[in-house]
Motif scaffolding. Structure first.
Motif, PDB file in Angstrom:
ATOM      1  N   SER A  10     -16.071  53.443  -7.595  1.00  0.00           N
ATOM      2  CA  SER A  10     -15.407  52.293  -7.000  1.00  0.00           C
ATOM      3  C   SER A  10     -14.106  52.713  -6.320  1.00  0.00           C
ATOM      4  CB  SER A  10     -15.111  51.238  -8.063  1.00  0.00           C
ATOM      5  OG  SER A  10     -14.055  51.658  -8.891  1.00  0.00           O
ATOM      6  N   PRO A  11     -13.762  52.073  -5.219  1.00  0.00           N
ATOM      7  CA  PRO A  11     -12.523  52.401  -4.529  1.00  0.00           C
ATOM      8  C   PRO A  11     -11.294  52.221  -5.408  1.00  0.00           C
ATOM      9  CG  PRO A  11     -13.898  51.039  -3.124  1.00  0.00           C
ATOM     10  CD  PRO A  11     -14.550  51.096  -4.470  1.00  0.00           C
ATOM     11  N   THR A  12     -11.326  51.254  -6.308  1.00  0.00           N
ATOM     12  CA  THR A  12     -10.188  51.022  -7.193  1.00  0.00           C
ATOM     13  C   THR A  12      -9.965  52.214  -8.112  1.00  0.00           C
ATOM     14  OG1 THR A  12     -10.697  48.671  -7.152  1.00  0.00           O
ATOM     15  CG2 THR A  12      -9.227  49.425  -8.880  1.00  0.00           C
ATOM     16  N   ARG A  13     -11.058  52.735  -8.676  1.00  0.00           N
ATOM     17  CA  ARG A  13     -10.943  53.906  -9.548  1.00  0.00           C
ATOM     18  C   ARG A  13     -10.505  55.125  -8.763  1.00  0.00           C
ATOM     19  NH1 ARG A  13     -16.081  54.461 -13.311  1.00  0.00           N
ATOM     20  NH2 ARG A  13     -14.859  56.209 -14.061  1.00  0.00           N
ATOM     21  N   ARG A  14     -10.999  55.254  -7.540  1.00  0.00           N
ATOM     22  CA  ARG A  14     -10.599  56.399  -6.721  1.00  0.00           C
ATOM     23  C   ARG A  14      -9.119  56.319  -6.356  1.00  0.00           C
ATOM     24  NH1 ARG A  14     -14.831  59.496  -4.847  1.00  0.00           N
ATOM     25  NH2 ARG A  14     -13.555  60.324  -3.182  1.00  0.00           N
ATOM     26  N   ARG A  15      -8.639  55.110  -6.045  1.00  0.00           N
ATOM     27  CA  ARG A  15      -7.209  54.934  -5.752  1.00  0.00           C
ATOM     28  C   ARG A  15      -6.354  55.322  -6.949  1.00  0.00           C
ATOM     29  NH1 ARG A  15      -8.852  50.809  -2.195  1.00  0.00           N
ATOM     30  NH2 ARG A  15      -9.102  49.205  -3.757  1.00  0.00           N
ATOM     31  N   ALA A  16      -6.782  54.885  -8.130  1.00  0.00           N
ATOM     32  CA  ALA A  16      -6.039  55.200  -9.347  1.00  0.00           C
ATOM     33  C   ALA A  16      -6.015  56.703  -9.604  1.00  0.00           C
ATOM     34  CB  ALA A  16      -6.657  54.470 -10.540  1.00  0.00           C
ATOM     35  N   THR A  17      -7.117  57.383  -9.313  1.00  0.00           N
ATOM     36  CA  THR A  17      -7.180  58.829  -9.507  1.00  0.00           C
ATOM     37  C   THR A  17      -6.245  59.546  -8.551  1.00  0.00           C
ATOM     38  OG1 THR A  17      -9.471  58.627 -10.231  1.00  0.00           O
ATOM     39  CG2 THR A  17      -8.733  60.809  -9.568  1.00  0.00           C
ATOM     40  N   VAL A  18      -6.214  59.114  -7.304  1.00  0.00           N
ATOM     41  CA  VAL A  18      -5.304  59.726  -6.331  1.00  0.00           C
ATOM     42  C   VAL A  18      -3.861  59.536  -6.781  1.00  0.00           C
ATOM     43  CG1 VAL A  18      -4.438  59.591  -3.962  1.00  0.00           C
ATOM     44  CG2 VAL A  18      -6.884  59.605  -4.378  1.00  0.00           C
ATOM     45  N   GLU A  19      -3.530  58.347  -7.254  1.00  0.00           N
ATOM     46  CA  GLU A  19      -2.169  58.095  -7.739  1.00  0.00           C
ATOM     47  C   GLU A  19      -1.834  58.967  -8.939  1.00  0.00           C
ATOM     48  OE1 GLU A  19       0.324  56.423  -6.362  1.00  0.00           O
ATOM     49  OE2 GLU A  19      -1.082  56.149  -4.706  1.00  0.00           O
ATOM     50  N   HIS A  20      -2.795  59.152  -9.824  1.00  0.00           N
ATOM     51  CA  HIS A  20      -2.587  60.005 -10.993  1.00  0.00           C
ATOM     52  C   HIS A  20      -2.323  61.455 -10.569  1.00  0.00           C
ATOM     53  CE1 HIS A  20      -3.039  61.566 -15.040  1.00  0.00           C
ATOM     54  NE2 HIS A  20      -3.898  62.440 -14.571  1.00  0.00           N
ATOM     55  N   VAL A  21      -3.123  61.950  -9.648  1.00  0.00           N
ATOM     56  CA  VAL A  21      -2.937  63.332  -9.159  1.00  0.00           C
ATOM     57  C   VAL A  21      -1.578  63.470  -8.483  1.00  0.00           C
ATOM     58  CG1 VAL A  21      -3.784  65.000  -7.447  1.00  0.00           C
ATOM     59  CG2 VAL A  21      -5.389  63.852  -8.965  1.00  0.00           C
ATOM     60  N   ARG A  22      -1.199  62.490  -7.691  1.00  0.00           N
ATOM     61  CA  ARG A  22       0.112  62.532  -7.019  1.00  0.00           C
ATOM     62  C   ARG A  22       1.240  62.584  -8.040  1.00  0.00           C
ATOM     63  NH1 ARG A  22       1.313  58.141  -2.869  1.00  0.00           N
ATOM     64  NH2 ARG A  22       3.083  59.496  -2.584  1.00  0.00           N
ATOM     65  N   ARG A  23       1.141  61.761  -9.084  1.00  0.00           N
ATOM     66  CA  ARG A  23       2.180  61.711 -10.101  1.00  0.00           C
ATOM     67  C   ARG A  23       2.267  63.013 -10.899  1.00  0.00           C
ATOM     68  NH1 ARG A  23       0.546  56.901 -11.436  1.00  0.00           N
ATOM     69  NH2 ARG A  23      -0.744  57.665 -13.123  1.00  0.00           N
ATOM     70  N   GLU A  24       1.111  63.494 -11.351  1.00  0.00           N
ATOM     71  CA  GLU A  24       1.097  64.668 -12.230  1.00  0.00           C
ATOM     72  C   GLU A  24       1.421  65.964 -11.500  1.00  0.00           C
ATOM     73  OE1 GLU A  24       0.716  64.664 -15.614  1.00  0.00           O
ATOM     74  OE2 GLU A  24       0.826  62.487 -15.381  1.00  0.00           O
ATOM     75  N   LEU A  25       0.869  66.119 -10.294  1.00  0.00           N
ATOM     76  CA  LEU A  25       1.057  67.383  -9.565  1.00  0.00           C
ATOM     77  C   LEU A  25       2.170  67.320  -8.536  1.00  0.00           C
ATOM     78  CD1 LEU A  25      -2.688  68.343  -9.031  1.00  0.00           C
ATOM     79  CD2 LEU A  25      -1.161  69.025 -10.884  1.00  0.00           C
ATOM     80  N   LYS A  26       2.736  66.137  -8.363  1.00  0.00           N
ATOM     81  CA  LYS A  26       3.830  65.939  -7.400  1.00  0.00           C
ATOM     82  C   LYS A  26       3.462  66.449  -6.003  1.00  0.00           C
ATOM     83  CE  LYS A  26       7.443  66.067 -10.887  1.00  0.00           C
ATOM     84  NZ  LYS A  26       6.615  65.986 -12.042  1.00  0.00           N
ATOM     85  N   VAL A  27       2.319  65.958  -5.519  1.00  0.00           N
ATOM     86  CA  VAL A  27       1.867  66.300  -4.176  1.00  0.00           C
ATOM     87  C   VAL A  27       1.863  65.034  -3.326  1.00  0.00           C
ATOM     88  CG1 VAL A  27       0.463  68.268  -4.899  1.00  0.00           C
ATOM     89  CG2 VAL A  27      -0.572  66.011  -4.765  1.00  0.00           C
ATOM     90  N   SER A  28       1.752  65.226  -2.013  1.00  0.00           N
ATOM     91  CA  SER A  28       1.750  64.082  -1.099  1.00  0.00           C
ATOM     92  C   SER A  28       0.427  63.325  -1.186  1.00  0.00           C
ATOM     93  CB  SER A  28       1.969  64.557   0.336  1.00  0.00           C
ATOM     94  OG  SER A  28       0.850  65.310   0.766  1.00  0.00           O
ATOM     95  N   GLU A  29       0.451  62.082  -0.701  1.00  0.00           N
ATOM     96  CA  GLU A  29      -0.763  61.273  -0.667  1.00  0.00           C
ATOM     97  C   GLU A  29      -1.813  61.943   0.207  1.00  0.00           C
ATOM     98  OE1 GLU A  29      -1.566  57.489   1.815  1.00  0.00           O
ATOM     99  OE2 GLU A  29      -0.826  56.793  -0.123  1.00  0.00           O
TER     100      GLU A  29
END
Length: 99
Positions: A10-29
């Motif tokens: 689902s797009p919602t789960r994918r959005r949440a995963t991208v946000e998690h990766v951004r937060r944890e790895l401190k990378v750009s969107e």
């Protein structure tokens, strides 16, 4: 499933995963989306909730309580006949949101 998480469908789960990766790895969107193969347009989309969504949910619950053995298509038919304004698509969206 051997302890592995499921696919991110689902797009919602994918959005949440991208946000998690951004937060944890401190990378750009942009970089997070590229690595996870998520279109940035999907990432930046904000879902819009209709004003009558809660009324629809309440009506579905009422009908399901009265007609316990009816399935989604039959309850959708009852809603269409009674209110003449909700479609099967909005019914399905509401059902997914409830679960």
């Amino acid at each position: 499933s051997r302890g592995r998480p499921g696919k991110l469908l689902s797009p919602t789960r994918r959005r949440a995963t991208v946000e998690h990766v951004r937060r944890e790895l401190k990378v750009s969107e942009r970089r997070a989306c590229r690595v996870l193969r998520q279109a940035r347009a999907v990432q930046q989309y904000t879902p819009q909730v209709r004003d009558d969504e809660n009324a629809l949910t309440g009506r579905i619950v009422e009908l399901a309580a009265v007609y316990g053995r009816y399935g989604s298509p039959r309850i959708t038919g009852l809603l269409r006949n009674a209110m003449n304004c909700w479609t099967a698509k909005s019914f399905t969206r509401c059902e997914k949101r409830r679960s």
